[in-house]
Design a protein around this motif. Structure first.
Motif, PDB file in Angstrom:
ATOM      1  N   MET A  84       7.341  64.974  55.555  1.00 23.13           N
ATOM      2  CA  MET A  84       6.151  65.812  55.433  1.00 23.13           C
ATOM      3  C   MET A  84       6.277  66.660  54.175  1.00 23.13           C
ATOM      4  O   MET A  84       7.313  67.292  53.942  1.00 23.13           O
ATOM      5  CB  MET A  84       6.014  66.723  56.656  1.00 23.13           C
ATOM      6  N   HIS A  85       5.230  66.592  53.352  1.00 23.11           N
ATOM      7  CA  HIS A  85       5.142  67.485  52.198  1.00 23.11           C
ATOM      8  C   HIS A  85       4.211  68.624  52.589  1.00 23.11           C
ATOM      9  O   HIS A  85       2.981  68.466  52.642  1.00 23.11           O
ATOM     10  CB  HIS A  85       4.621  66.741  50.966  1.00 23.11           C
ATOM     11  N   LEU A  86       4.806  69.764  52.897  1.00 22.70           N
ATOM     12  CA  LEU A  86       4.031  70.870  53.434  1.00 22.70           C
ATOM     13  C   LEU A  86       3.066  71.438  52.412  1.00 22.70           C
ATOM     14  O   LEU A  86       1.980  71.903  52.768  1.00 22.70           O
ATOM     15  CB  LEU A  86       4.984  71.973  53.927  1.00 22.70           C
ATOM     16  N   GLY A  87       3.438  71.373  51.121  1.00 23.71           N
ATOM     17  CA  GLY A  87       2.558  71.936  50.103  1.00 23.71           C
ATOM     18  C   GLY A  87       1.299  71.116  49.898  1.00 23.71           C
ATOM     19  O   GLY A  87       0.208  71.664  49.708  1.00 23.71           O
ATOM     20  N   GLU A  88       1.419  69.783  49.934  1.00 19.41           N
ATOM     21  CA  GLU A  88       0.270  68.907  49.719  1.00 19.41           C
ATOM     22  C   GLU A  88      -0.352  68.407  51.003  1.00 19.41           C
ATOM     23  O   GLU A  88      -1.406  67.763  50.972  1.00 19.41           O
ATOM     24  CB  GLU A  88       0.691  67.700  48.866  1.00 19.41           C
ATOM     25  N   GLY A  89       0.313  68.637  52.124  1.00 17.68           N
ATOM     26  CA  GLY A  89      -0.216  68.181  53.397  1.00 17.68           C
ATOM     27  C   GLY A  89      -0.109  66.680  53.590  1.00 17.68           C
ATOM     28  O   GLY A  89      -1.006  66.059  54.166  1.00 17.68           O
ATOM     29  N   LEU A  90       0.960  66.067  53.125  1.00 17.18           N
ATOM     30  CA  LEU A  90       1.156  64.618  53.204  1.00 17.18           C
ATOM     31  C   LEU A  90       2.206  64.312  54.269  1.00 17.18           C
ATOM     32  O   LEU A  90       3.217  65.024  54.405  1.00 17.18           O
ATOM     33  CB  LEU A  90       1.606  64.055  51.853  1.00 17.18           C
ATOM     34  N   ILE A  91       1.968  63.252  55.007  1.00 20.88           N
ATOM     35  CA  ILE A  91       2.871  62.839  56.078  1.00 20.88           C
ATOM     36  C   ILE A  91       3.095  61.336  55.951  1.00 20.88           C
ATOM     37  O   ILE A  91       2.144  60.564  55.785  1.00 20.88           O
ATOM     38  CB  ILE A  91       2.306  63.172  57.469  1.00 20.88           C
ATOM     39  N   VAL A  92       4.359  60.947  56.038  1.00 17.02           N
ATOM     40  CA  VAL A  92       4.733  59.529  56.010  1.00 17.02           C
ATOM     41  C   VAL A  92       5.649  59.266  57.189  1.00 17.02           C
ATOM     42  O   VAL A  92       6.616  59.999  57.405  1.00 17.02           O
ATOM     43  CB  VAL A  92       5.443  59.167  54.686  1.00 17.02           C
ATOM     44  N   GLU A  93       5.340  58.225  57.944  1.00 23.04           N
ATOM     45  CA  GLU A  93       6.139  57.856  59.099  1.00 23.04           C
ATOM     46  C   GLU A  93       6.781  56.488  58.870  1.00 23.04           C
ATOM     47  O   GLU A  93       6.141  55.567  58.338  1.00 23.04           O
ATOM     48  CB  GLU A  93       5.278  57.806  60.366  1.00 23.04           C
ATOM     49  N   ASN A  94       8.036  56.377  59.302  1.00 17.02           N
ATOM     50  CA  ASN A  94       8.770  55.118  59.255  1.00 17.02           C
ATOM     51  C   ASN A  94       9.498  54.969  60.576  1.00 17.02           C
ATOM     52  O   ASN A  94      10.059  55.953  61.111  1.00 17.02           O
ATOM     53  CB  ASN A  94       9.791  55.099  58.111  1.00 17.02           C
ATOM     54  N   ASN A  95       9.498  53.767  61.118  1.00 15.51           N
ATOM     55  CA  ASN A  95      10.216  53.565  62.368  1.00 15.51           C
ATOM     56  C   ASN A  95      10.804  52.165  62.405  1.00 15.51           C
ATOM     57  O   ASN A  95      10.248  51.219  61.839  1.00 15.51           O
ATOM     58  CB  ASN A  95       9.313  53.796  63.591  1.00 15.51           C
ATOM     59  N   VAL A  96      11.950  52.104  63.061  1.00 18.53           N
ATOM     60  CA  VAL A  96      12.686  50.855  63.265  1.00 18.53           C
ATOM     61  C   VAL A  96      13.034  50.786  64.740  1.00 18.53           C
ATOM     62  O   VAL A  96      13.561  51.754  65.310  1.00 18.53           O
ATOM     63  CB  VAL A  96      13.952  50.792  62.395  1.00 18.53           C
ATOM     64  N   THR A  97      12.780  49.659  65.375  1.00 21.76           N
ATOM     65  CA  THR A  97      13.059  49.473  66.796  1.00 21.76           C
ATOM     66  C   THR A  97      14.068  48.349  66.968  1.00 21.76           C
ATOM     67  O   THR A  97      14.124  47.405  66.184  1.00 21.76           O
ATOM     68  CB  THR A  97      11.776  49.139  67.564  1.00 21.76           C
ATOM     69  N   GLY A  98      14.857  48.496  68.028  1.00 22.21           N
ATOM     70  CA  GLY A  98      15.790  47.430  68.391  1.00 22.21           C
ATOM     71  C   GLY A  98      16.914  47.240  67.409  1.00 22.21           C
ATOM     72  O   GLY A  98      17.191  46.100  67.009  1.00 22.21           O
ATOM     73  N   ILE A  99      17.595  48.313  67.030  1.00 20.45           N
ATOM     74  CA  ILE A  99      18.732  48.203  66.119  1.00 20.45           C
ATOM     75  C   ILE A  99      19.979  47.865  66.927  1.00 20.45           C
ATOM     76  O   ILE A  99      20.345  48.580  67.872  1.00 20.45           O
ATOM     77  CB  ILE A  99      18.935  49.513  65.332  1.00 20.45           C
ATOM     78  N   TYR A 100      20.630  46.784  66.539  1.00 21.31           N
ATOM     79  CA  TYR A 100      21.847  46.367  67.237  1.00 21.31           C
ATOM     80  C   TYR A 100      22.845  45.859  66.206  1.00 21.31           C
ATOM     81  O   TYR A 100      22.511  45.029  65.353  1.00 21.31           O
ATOM     82  CB  TYR A 100      21.559  45.267  68.262  1.00 21.31           C
ATOM     83  N   LEU A 101      24.096  46.411  66.302  1.00 19.50           N
ATOM     84  CA  LEU A 101      25.157  46.041  65.371  1.00 19.50           C
ATOM     85  C   LEU A 101      26.399  45.692  66.168  1.00 19.50           C
ATOM     86  O   LEU A 101      26.798  46.438  67.073  1.00 19.50           O
ATOM     87  CB  LEU A 101      25.456  47.192  64.400  1.00 19.50           C
ATOM     88  N   ASN A 102      26.996  44.553  65.815  1.00 19.64           N
ATOM     89  CA  ASN A 102      28.191  44.080  66.512  1.00 19.64           C
ATOM     90  C   ASN A 102      29.189  43.606  65.471  1.00 19.64           C
ATOM     91  O   ASN A 102      28.828  42.878  64.533  1.00 19.64           O
ATOM     92  CB  ASN A 102      27.841  42.959  67.480  1.00 19.64           C
ATOM     93  N   SER A 103      30.468  44.015  65.645  1.00 20.78           N
ATOM     94  CA  SER A 103      31.507  43.654  64.690  1.00 20.78           C
ATOM     95  C   SER A 103      32.772  43.286  65.433  1.00 20.78           C
ATOM     96  O   SER A 103      33.157  43.969  66.402  1.00 20.78           O
ATOM     97  CB  SER A 103      31.782  44.813  63.725  1.00 20.78           C
ATOM     98  N   THR A 104      33.418  42.198  64.979  1.00 21.86           N
ATOM     99  CA  THR A 104      34.698  41.770  65.540  1.00 21.86           C
ATOM    100  C   THR A 104      35.683  41.589  64.410  1.00 21.86           C
ATOM    101  O   THR A 104      35.321  41.191  63.297  1.00 21.86           O
ATOM    102  CB  THR A 104      34.540  40.457  66.320  1.00 21.86           C
ATOM    103  N   LYS A 105      36.947  41.868  64.728  1.00 21.32           N
ATOM    104  CA  LYS A 105      38.011  41.813  63.725  1.00 21.32           C
ATOM    105  C   LYS A 105      39.082  40.855  64.208  1.00 21.32           C
ATOM    106  O   LYS A 105      39.462  40.871  65.391  1.00 21.32           O
ATOM    107  CB  LYS A 105      38.572  43.221  63.517  1.00 21.32           C
TER     108      LYS A 105
END
Length: 1432
Positions: free
Chosen positions: A324-345
């Motif tokens: 949010m840019h409070l001075g200019e009144g601008l709003i940008v939304e970003n979203n990511v769903t279903g994040i899954y990370l798997n690691s094996t060594k």
């Protein structure tokens, strides 16, 4: 018994006091002990045996400044850790409860930058067993945890940690950490967590609102609803404690940012830029330490990766990031769903027995929405799957190897400009340039040679990808779809990072066409007809490549190259697409106008610096490209004004006539000629390019383009059931364009274009190569352009009018500077397939105007034009209507102008025609000079006429020989018969009765043998004729009779022309006449007394002062023995003017002119015979060193053919072929023209009247030696029977009605003896040849008097003058000659004394006679027969 309670109380009090004292002492001792150990002041309050309150820790050193705890409490509970055997442990747990904990961290400035090297302590196996055994009984619960750093506050509402021991052979300690929730505050904000959650509980109590919705009202920079960490610790003998597995499970994460979080960071960057500039001077010293730094960095990375857990899993159901840019009144939304990370060594061993640690990492993302607003996002990805394989060698110096494979599903990029523009303006307004230190080029090169810590390979694939461009008002404009996309990148090679991208089946659609495309693909049918742009495959490569410099080929350098390879590309658009694109570009232009202004202002205030690391080479390889424009033109009937500009000369000047004689406006009508009265015509124009290569070298500032073939075709579709009409506009092969700049000081830009085959319109043109060079003049400092041309073959053809096709062919063109000159080889100009001009070599040059010329000194830009030719051939083809071609071209140009005006009125607003007089353009050239080594001008003979004449002479020769042989045979037979009748009968076989032929004896009495001999003689005659025909060298011909009956007859080269003119060493100079039109009018008045008396006005004037020098001049009729005229060492310096008499406005008739295949223009033109022709006025004194003239009776037939040839070339004719397929239409046109054309009341003038009508002035011929030959027979090939006149100096003057001849040493010879001996075998005796007539001086005056109806035969101004107001009823009849009177006055005089300059005044009355020589006539025995033959 009574004392027992008292004692108990007393004992209890004593014990309590002692216990309190001991407990207090123990707590004080504990506080002192912790203060010594932790090096901090410790304070707390005991609230019970298992409870501490108000615990305060203040550290004097380290990152932690203080720790404040509200309450610490120990308690016991049962363990709730779920084990692997699906039951709940009943082991007791020691639970540590911590409430209201606050941790304050020190800032980086307050920390002491002292580091102590501590020895690594490894936990032994026994200690680990004790720790795991004791730790499993511990459980920690923390509520209201606050960690304060200088610029952020971390808050946790509830934290629970449970420790357990996992059953198994290895002693694994399981730790479970549960955080609910986790927030981060940035800056100086002191937002209270309890207050925020009270708000959350109040708002969340409403059923319609959720936790994220509440957080939108009270934005917190970072909020994590739930965080669960499950970690297993193990122990190794050598490495100690390590993490076995790690499992992180997060709830929904919300990140809210604003501009205040980045403002202070930007200030730090600005202050840090100054130090960067100072540090830039030490880059050279730092480059020497890079190898050691990279090794240290590699070892540190490996140590961290070796201790990485064997199993790691991380999951986030949803991640929301809001800015949010409070001075200019601008709003940008970003979203990511279903994040899954798997690691094996794991550990791996390769063939080289190298041990490495192998990591398998897998990450999945369900949906990604970036810059989301409402239901649309700038970037949308439905599915992301990333598989990574990492190998970490145990060897310290070996780099880490990583392979990344990413797959994207359902990728869509929405370029919503209206959503991005506020952010772009905001960035430009807040953008401040930082002074960056310059990077040295050698530093960049050295980076590729350093040890790489990580050698990686990355692969990204997207089966479907869509890019949508939106208009400023938010509507979708274009869709770009890619069926399959692949990205390959690595840094394995020593050249640095290499990137390779492949895009397959790329389509560009408009919004409405994209919907149709989706409908067609619903049923699984793939079609590309609706694609605006279709690309089969695109390959992109970026990375360093080895190049060889031109200066030192043995050295190899690395350059950053970006190459694009396109296998197939198709572009299909129409007027709708162009209109749509232009309108969108205009809307975007207005949108970006303010943005570009700000950017230009910033560039002026802060000059940008080019980065040292940039792409040096740009390469484009296009396998095949097809660009097609499909359109529909409207052919509406229109009426446009057609005013005519008329020049009345000195009797009115220039006048614009816009009204006809009947008072109606002068207008032209444009109608459609399409069948069925259709008004629409569909057409398409396509351009097909094959194998296009383009290379841009930024370092050398050069651009190179190569095209194997480019072909453009124009196609019309007149009707649905009729075949289309195709025209090849351009066909170019093996073209090459090279542009270079930044060369020497006097050369700024160099441009090279080459091609091996170019076809323009309907012609073929081969190898055009030109070189454009822009330099700087060293003398005056001005920039000059150099245009160099090198052409092998060029053919250009076009339909210049209805029924007229022109073709220009140049075999070779070369020029080092086209502004100075150009060399042409094999130049040919043709009309309707007939060649009219040809030159094997011609050079056209422009030289500066010489000082002292008549051109004003102010016009310094003017140049003299010099045309030099090795041999020039000008031909008037057989029956080619040259005047009709000129009229057709003139009508076509006028019709095109009217059609253009009509289309302009239809497209744009109607405006009044500008009737102002056009400004006179100053000529670009001063004088024009022609220098030609050999000039040939001829009139082509009729093929059948030349063929018959030539074969007539061949047959005549063979027939004469046959007649002589047969005559000798008959005489031999008759002699043998007479001898056999008077001789002895027994002497029949004697030699008298035999003939010898080719070694064979033939008996004259044997009729069969004699007949066979006759046949053999006939065969030999025909064989001789056949051999003579085979030896004929056929002429090339002009091509006018390449079709039809005449094409079967091919005359020889000497017999191909009717009349030929040949000049050698020709030098012609044309200069401007002083005073322009006024000077030309005065020149005409001096030559023509009728013009001077009547003050005749002229509408058009063309004239030049002429200076001619020639080595020789020969005028030849056919292949006759003697030339018609021959002169050597000729020169002339005079003036020539072409003038057209001004007349009143002529009667107008309607004429139809066809423009192309679909338009007809009906316009007004002057009636035939009412426009005055162009007349020739000349004053030419011509000098020849030696002249030869011949004439004979046999010359009259060629003169008749010559008159017919000019009549055909200069007559009017209709060359239109548009309506030739329909006889009825031809009749309609003929009737229309005849109805508009006024009836012809007069016949055309004969050729002798045309000569005195068109040609005027004074022509004087001067000869030092002359020879006149008058043939005595009708055979033009005669070379013996002739009358020959020889003189030394001769002067011939010709004016209107007068011819004066003067000569010295006049001699007349008669070929009497030669004519008597040519038909017999007598040898001409040797004798002293004397002239028949000899005169030291000879003069001849011929006065030509014509009689005509007007009574003034010299008045050749037949048309009405402008002051008369109307045309004359009769034009040619008053001038037509009715009788001719010739007066011949000649005299033979004695020799004269020499006169100065050999002028004509020497032959006047005042002559001085020498007594030594007088006119003489020699008569002999053979004179009279010779004179009689000459008279015949």
């Amino acid at each position: 018994m009574a004392s027992s309670p008292v004692k108990f109380v007393s004992v209890f009090l004593v014990v309590s006091v002692v216990g309190w004292v001991v407990f207090t002492f123990a707590s004080r001792l504990l506080a002192w002990f912790l203060s010594r150990i932790l090096k901090a002041s410790v304070g707390f309050r005991v609230a019970g045996c298992n409870c501490l309150r108000d615990v305060n820790l203040k550290f004097r050193k380290g990152a932690v400044e203080s720790v404040s705890i509200g309450e610490i409490k120990l308690s016991f509970r049962k363990s709730l850790v779920k084990l692997g055997f699906s039951f709940i442990s009943k082991d007791p747990k020691l639970q540590l409860l911590i409430c209201d904990i606050e941790v304050i961290m020190r800032s980086s400035e307050q920390r002491k930058r002292t580091s102590k090297h501590r020895k690594s302590r490894s936990t032994g196996k026994g200690k680990w067993l004790v720790i795991t055994s004791m730790a499993r009984f511990l459980s920690v619960t923390v509520t209201d945890l606050v960690v304060k750093v200088p610029k952020a506050v971390f808050e946790i509402k509830d934290l629970k940690m449970d420790i357990s021991k996992i059953a198994g052979p290895n002693q694994i300690l399981g730790v479970k950490l549960h955080i609910v929730p986790f927030t981060v505050q940035f800056g100086d904000s002191q937002f209270n967590l309890d207050q925020s959650f009270s708000y959350c509980q109040t708002d969340c109590s409403q059923p319609d609102q959720s936790f994220p919705a509440v957080m939108e009202k009270n934005p917190i920079p970072f909020v994590c609803e739930d965080l669960l960490v499950c970690c297993g610790f193990g122990h190794e003998k050598e490495k100690g404690v390590k993490i076995i597995d790690l499992d992180l499970t997060c709830g929904d994460i919300i990140v809210s940012l604003n501009e205040s979080l980045f403002s202070k960071t930007s200030k730090k960057l600005e202050t840090a830029s100054d130090s960067d500039i100072i540090r830039g001077a030490t880059l050279d010293a730092m480059s020497t330490k890079k190898s050691s730094t990279s090794k240290t960095f590699l070892s540190s990375i490996k140590k961290q990766m070796f201790v990485f857990p064997e199993k790691v899993s991380f999951s986030v159901p949803k991640l929301d990031v809001k800015f949010m840019h409070l001075g200019e009144g601008l709003i940008v939304e970003n979203n990511v769903t279903g994040i899954y990370l798997n690691s094996t060594k794991s550990k791996s061993h390769d063939d080289s027995e190298e041990t490495a640690v192998h990591f398998d990492i897998q990450m999945d993302l369900n949906e990604i929405h970036l810059l989301r607003e409402g239901s649309t996002s700038i970037l949308e990805i439905l599915k992301v799957a990333v598989i990574t394989s990492v190998d970490v060698p145990m060897e310290p110096l070996l780099p880490i190897r990583a392979e990344v494979d990413a797959k994207l599903g359902g990728t869509q990029c929405n370029l919503i400009v209206s959503r991005l523009m506020p952010w772009m303006r905001l960035r430009l307004s807040n953008k401040k340039r930082m002074a960056l230190g310059k990077e040295n080029s050698h530093l960049e090169k050295s980076q590729t040679r350093d040890i790489k810590p990580v050698m990686w390979t990355c692969t990204v694939s997207a089966p479907e990808m869509t890019i949508v461009l939106y208009s400023p008002n938010g509507s979708a404009l274009y869709h770009v779809c890619s069926q399959s996309s692949h990205l390959f990148a690595n840094n394995i090679a020593s050249k640095g990072i290499q990137v390779h991208t492949e895009l397959g089946e790329v389509h560009l659609h408009m919004e409405d066409e994209y919907r149709e495309f989706l409908k067609e693909n619903v049923f699984g049918v793939e079609t590309y007809s609706g694609s605006l742009i279709h690309i089969a495959r695109v390959s992109l490569d970026w990375g360093h490549r080895e190049i060889e410099p031109q200066e030192k080929p043995e050295l190899v350098q690395l350059a950053l190259v970006f190459s694009v390879d396109i296998s197939g590309m198709g572009v299909q658009f129409g007027f709708k697409h162009v209109e749509y694109l232009v309108s969108n570009l205009l809307s975007f232009k207005t949108l970006f106008k303010g943005l570009s202004t700000k950017r230009a202002t910033e560039k002026m205030g802060h000059p940008s610096k080019k980065s040292a690391k940039r792409t040096n080479l740009l390469k484009l390889n296009l396998e095949k490209c097809s660009i097609t424009y499909c359109g529909e033109t409207s052919i509406e009937d229109a009426t446009v004004p057609d005013p005519k500009r008329v020049n009345f000369g000195s009797q009115g000047g220039e006048v614009v006539i816009s009204v006809s004689a009947d008072g109606t406006p002068r207008e032209a009508g444009i109608t459609s000629t399409l069948p069925g009265n259709r008004k629409k015509l569909k057409f398409s124009t396509s351009l097909v390019i094959s194998h296009l290569l383009m290379c841009v070298n930024k370092e050398k500032k050069s651009t190179q383009i190569e095209v194997e073939r480019a072909k453009s075709i124009y196609e019309e579709y007149p009707e649905e059931h009729q075949p289309s009409v195709k025209v090849t506009l351009i066909d170019l092969q093996n073209a090459k364009i090279v542009r270079r700049s930044g060369g020497p000081a006097d050369i700024a830009v160099c441009l090279l274009f080459s091609a091996t085959d170019i076809t323009l319109s309907k012609s073929n043109s081969e190898s055009v190569e030109h070189f454009d060079q822009v330099g700087q003049d060293k003398n005056n400092g001005k920039r000059v352009s150099i245009f160099v041309v090198d052409v092998e073959m060029l053919r250009i053809s076009a339909e210049v009018a209805d029924g007229v096709e022109a073709m220009i062919q140049v075999q070779s063109i070369f020029s080092e500077n086209a502004k100075i000159g150009v060399l042409l080889e094999g130049l040919i100009l043709s009309f309707n397939g007939a060649r009219v001009f040809k030159s094997s070599r011609m050079q056209i040059s422009c030289i500066p105007v010489s000082p002292g010329s008549i051109i004003d000194a102010e016009s310094t830009t003017k140049r003299d034009l010099v045309i030099q030719g090795l041999d020039v051939h000008i031909c008037m083809p057989f029956r080619l209507p040259l005047r009709a071609i000129e009229d057709a071209v003139e009508d076509m140009l006028r019709g095109l102008k009217l059609v253009t005006a009509a289309k302009t009125d239809q497209v744009l607003a109607t405006k009044k025609e500008n009737l102002k007089k056009p400004k006179a353009k100053s000529p670009k050239f001063g004088s024009v000079k022609f220098v030609i080594r050999t000039l040939t001008a001829d009139i082509e003979e009729e093929p059948i006429q030349g063929w018959l004449d030539e074969h007539y002479h061949l047959i005549k020769k063979e027939v004469c020989e046959l007649d002589v042989r047969l005559k000798f045979l008959d005489e031999a037979i008759s002699t043998g018969n007479k001898a056999s009748g008077s001789a002895d009968p027994n002497d029949v076989g004697s030699e008298r009765n035999k003939l010898f032929y080719d070694g064979v004896d033939i008996d004259v009495h044997d009729a069969a043998a004699v007949q066979k001999l006759r046949e053999e003689i006939y065969k030999q005659s025909f064989h001789s004729y056949y051999q003579a025909c085979q030896r004929i060298r056929f002429a090339e011909g002009s091509g006018a009779c390449s079709r039809g009956f005449q094409s079967g007859f091919r005359p020889s080269t000497p017999r191909a022309s009717l009349l030929s003119l040949r000049a050698t060493e020709l030098d012609v100079c044309l200069t401007k006449i002083e005073c322009g039109d006024y000077g030309m009018v005065e020149f005409i008045k001096k030559l023509d007394p009728v013009c001077r008396e009547n003050n005749v006005p002229f509408s058009r004037l063309y004239g030049r002062d002429i200076c001619v020098n020639a080595g020789s001049l020969v005028i030849q009729l056919r292949d006759y023995t003697f030339p018609l005229f021959s002169g050597t060492s000729g020169s002339c310096k005079g003036c020539v003017v072409l003038a057209q008499q001004a007349t009143c406005f002529q009667p107008q008739i309607l004429q139809d002119v066809f423009i192309g295949r679909c338009r007809k223009v009906r316009m007004l033109r002057s009636a035939s015979g009412t426009t005055p022709p162009m007349k020739l006025y000349s004053k030419l004194p011509i000098h020849f060193h030696k002249g030869e003239v011949s004439f004979g009776v046999g010359y009259e037939p060629p003169f008749a053919d010559l008159s017919y040839a000019f009549a055909v070339a200069l007559r009017r004719a209709n060359l239109s072929i548009r309506n030739s397929n329909s006889s009825s239409s031809k009749d309609q046109i003929a009737n229309f023209v005849s109805s508009n054309q006024p009836p012809k009341k007069e016949r055309s003038l004969p050729w002798w009247d045309d000569m005195r009508y068109y040609i005027h002035g004074k022509i004087v011929l001067f000869f030092n030696d002359t020879s006149w030959s008058f043939l005595a027979t009708t055979n033009p090939y005669e070379n013996l029977d002739r009358l020959q006149i020889i003189s030394e100096y001769m002067e011939i003057q010709q004016t209107d009605g007068h011819v004066d001849v003067s000569a010295k040493d006049f001699k007349m010879y008669i070929s009497s003896i030669e004519s008597l001996t040519k038909n017999c075998s007598l040898k001409v005796p040797s004798y002293d040849r004397r002239p028949f007539i000899y005169s030291p001086a000879f003069s001849l005056e011929v006065v030509i008097d014509w009689e005509c109806e007007s009574g003034n035969p010299l008045n050749h101004y037949l048309h009405a003058l402008p002051i008369e107001g109307e045309p004359r009823k009769k034009v040619f009849d008053p001038f037509r000659s009715t009788s001719l009177s010739l007066r011949w006055n000649f005299s033979l005089r004695p020799s004269l004394l020499s006169c100065e300059n050999n002028s004509a005044s020497c032959f006047g009355n005042n002559l001085i006679v020498e007594n030594t020589e007088f006119p003489t006539m020699n008569l002999g025995a053979t004179t009279l027969p010779g004179s009689s033959n000459g008279g015949a």
